[in-house]
Design a protein around this motif. Structure first.
Motif, PDB file in Angstrom:
ATOM      1  N   ASP A  69       0.827  -1.219   0.000  1.00 26.41           N
ATOM      2  CA  ASP A  69       0.000   0.000   0.000  1.00 26.41           C
ATOM      3  C   ASP A  69       0.858   1.265   0.000  1.00 26.41           C
ATOM      4  O   ASP A  69       0.451   2.289  -0.561  1.00 26.41           O
ATOM      5  CB  ASP A  69      -0.908   0.041   1.235  1.00 26.41           C
ATOM      6  N   ARG A  73       0.087   4.286  -2.376  1.00 28.84           N
ATOM      7  CA  ARG A  73      -0.336   5.570  -1.801  1.00 28.84           C
ATOM      8  C   ARG A  73       0.597   6.693  -2.273  1.00 28.84           C
ATOM      9  O   ARG A  73       0.160   7.800  -2.584  1.00 28.84           O
ATOM     10  CB  ARG A  73      -0.291   5.516  -0.260  1.00 28.84           C
ATOM     11  N   TRP A  80      -5.484  11.107  -3.539  1.00 27.03           N
ATOM     12  CA  TRP A  80      -6.115  10.242  -2.520  1.00 27.03           C
ATOM     13  C   TRP A  80      -7.340  10.931  -1.910  1.00 27.03           C
ATOM     14  O   TRP A  80      -8.353  10.301  -1.639  1.00 27.03           O
ATOM     15  CB  TRP A  80      -5.074   9.946  -1.437  1.00 27.03           C
ATOM     16  N   GLN A  88     -11.138   4.500  -2.130  1.00 27.01           N
ATOM     17  CA  GLN A  88      -9.711   4.383  -1.772  1.00 27.01           C
ATOM     18  C   GLN A  88      -9.311   2.921  -1.595  1.00 27.01           C
ATOM     19  O   GLN A  88      -8.301   2.468  -2.143  1.00 27.01           O
ATOM     20  CB  GLN A  88      -9.445   5.152  -0.473  1.00 27.01           C
TER      21      GLN A  88
END
Lengths: 205, 253
Positions: A69, A73, A80, A88
């Motif tokens: 992740d 991210r 985001w 998400q």
């Protein structure tokens, strides 16, 4: 003046040594993770597995060492905030599947690459780079792994292959997407991509 | 003595305070340090000057259609009927022929070691390697393959800016500087001097060799393109960023 006595320097020195050895340990961890993933793809004991089963096992090996992740991210960046919580979670999962699929297809039909880790460099506070060379089909590629110390420990946040940063490349694409599109559009696009090129179950890597 | 006792905790407190400040400065508003990290700007390849994006996207779609419907079937047929060693030999042969481009590009950047390695490789591969079909130079100490240089890189090394990003019909991603470099490469390449193609009675020969060279080089390009397309949210944007980063890295090296 006695405050900065030899004891202070000793403590600081020990902290420095501990930090350096902790970074060096990351190199060993990375090598173990790479070897474990390649073992799944190329080991004789896994020849009966289908491409999708291998992909699942590779994912398991990667996730047991690093939080995937983090890289996703970092690639998504400020976009985001343009997605709701449900989007998400779904985007994280779909991008993960897409990247894994690309990794598996990239090795399809090729001999096992030989990957050698090189120098480790501190590139800022809590950030390191680990150089590596990969020999695949008699060609040498230079790959750089970038790691950062997060709350969850050292995590890979970028992979730079032949000067092309994966995170930066995806960041550019996602930025472009959100200039006109929404989180829901992104999910639809990712689902289409995954469906278009579904790994053939019969494929043997 | 009293002062000393007072100073010691004060000094420790200052040290701890200093460490905390470093932590706090990394935070953006209420964000944790990890969150702030996710939102930071990435530098490489993020900023590509693309004022002709709509035209470029159209050309990209055109190239994609040509690649998928014309070149890929040709390349598939070529790879199917050509044994792997022959395919590799053809690719080596055309790479060897581009030696003048690599030599001049090394010299123009004062990379004398690179020029020496390229010359040595050309001499060995052209003789021992049967006109460049094989690459025995790989096994000679000091003549291992090095990264290819081209005229676009020379312009970059001279400090000339990239200019706008361009997608060229049939040729793919480029920028104004690399387009100028492309013509420089062609003028140095013994097989591809473009102006002579117009009047030269041997244009058929040149076209045939250029076409064969293109096909011999294409399997790798097609494979990479297919990988990129299959893993991209926006293939146009991905190729633009990948091209810019790759070329910037090549110029910087």
């Amino acid at each position: 003046m006695k405050f900065f006595s030899y004891k202070t320097f000793l403590v600081l020195g020990l902290l420095l040594v501990a930090s350096v050895s902790a970074q060096e340990a990351q190199k060993e961890k990375l090598q173990r993770m790479i070897d474990a993933a390649l073992d799944v793809i190329y080991s004789d004991t896994h020849t009966t597995l289908s491409a999708n089963e291998k992909q699942a096992q590779v994912r398991e090996k990667l996730e047991s060492s690093y939080d995937l992740d983090v890289m996703i991210r970092y690639a998504i960046g400020k976009n985001w905030r343009r997605m709701n919580e449900r989007e998400q979670i779904e985007v994280l999962e779909l991008v993960k599947q897409l990247v894994l699929k690309a990794y598996m297809i990239g090795l399809d039909g090729k001999d096992r690459p030989s990957i050698t880790l090189g120098e480790l460099t501190q590139i800022g506070r809590a950030r390191i780079e680990i150089e590596s060379t990969m020999v695949l089909d008699a060609k040498t590629y230079y790959i750089l792994y970038r790691l950062r110390q997060m709350d969850s420990g050292w995590q890979i946040y970028d992979i730079v292959a032949e000067n092309v940063s994966v995170s930066s490349n995806y960041r550019g694409q996602i930025d472009d997407h959100f200039r006109k599109g929404s989180g829901a559009d992104l999910i639809a696009r990712l689902k289409n991509l995954l469906a278009e090129d579904e790994i053939n179950e019969d494929t043997k890597i | 003595m009293k002062t000393q006792k007072f100073k010691r905790p004060l000094a420790w407190a200052s040290l701890i305070g200093l460490l905390s400040v470093t932590n706090l400065t990394a935070q953006d508003g209420n964000l944790t340090e990890d969150e702030a990290f996710f939102y930071e700007e990435v530098d490489e390849g993020a900023d590509v000057y693309d004022p002709f994006e709509s035209v470029n996207r159209f050309t990209f779609e055109f190239n994609d259609f040509v690649f998928s419907n014309t070149i890929q079937p040709l390349v598939d047929a070529y790879t199917a009927i050509t044994p792997d060693p022959l395919e590799e030999g053809a690719s080596n042969f055309f790479h060897n022929l581009r030696y003048p481009v690599r030599l001049a590009s090394n010299l123009l950047q004062c990379r004398f070691k690179g020029a020496w390695v390229e010359t040595g490789r050309f001499a060995i591969n052209s003789t021992v390697g049967f006109v460049g079909i094989l690459t025995p130079a790989d096994d000679y100490e000091g003549f291992a393959p090095i990264k290819s240089e081209d005229v676009g890189q020379v312009f970059g090394a001279w400090g000339i800016g990239e200019g706008p990003y361009l997608v060229l019909p049939f040729l793919g991603p480029s920028n104004l500087r690399d387009l100028a470099g492309f013509f420089g490469d062609r003028s140095l390449n013994p097989l591809k001097e473009p102006l002579s193609m117009i009047d030269d009675w041997e244009w058929e020969w040149q076209l045939a060799t250029s076409g064969t060279g293109y096909i011999a080089r294409s399997p790798q390009i097609i494979e990479r393109y297919k990988q990129l397309k299959g893993s991209s949210i926006d293939p146009y944007s991905s190729l633009r960023s990948g091209y810019a980063q790759y070329r910037r890295g090549a110029v910087a090296e």
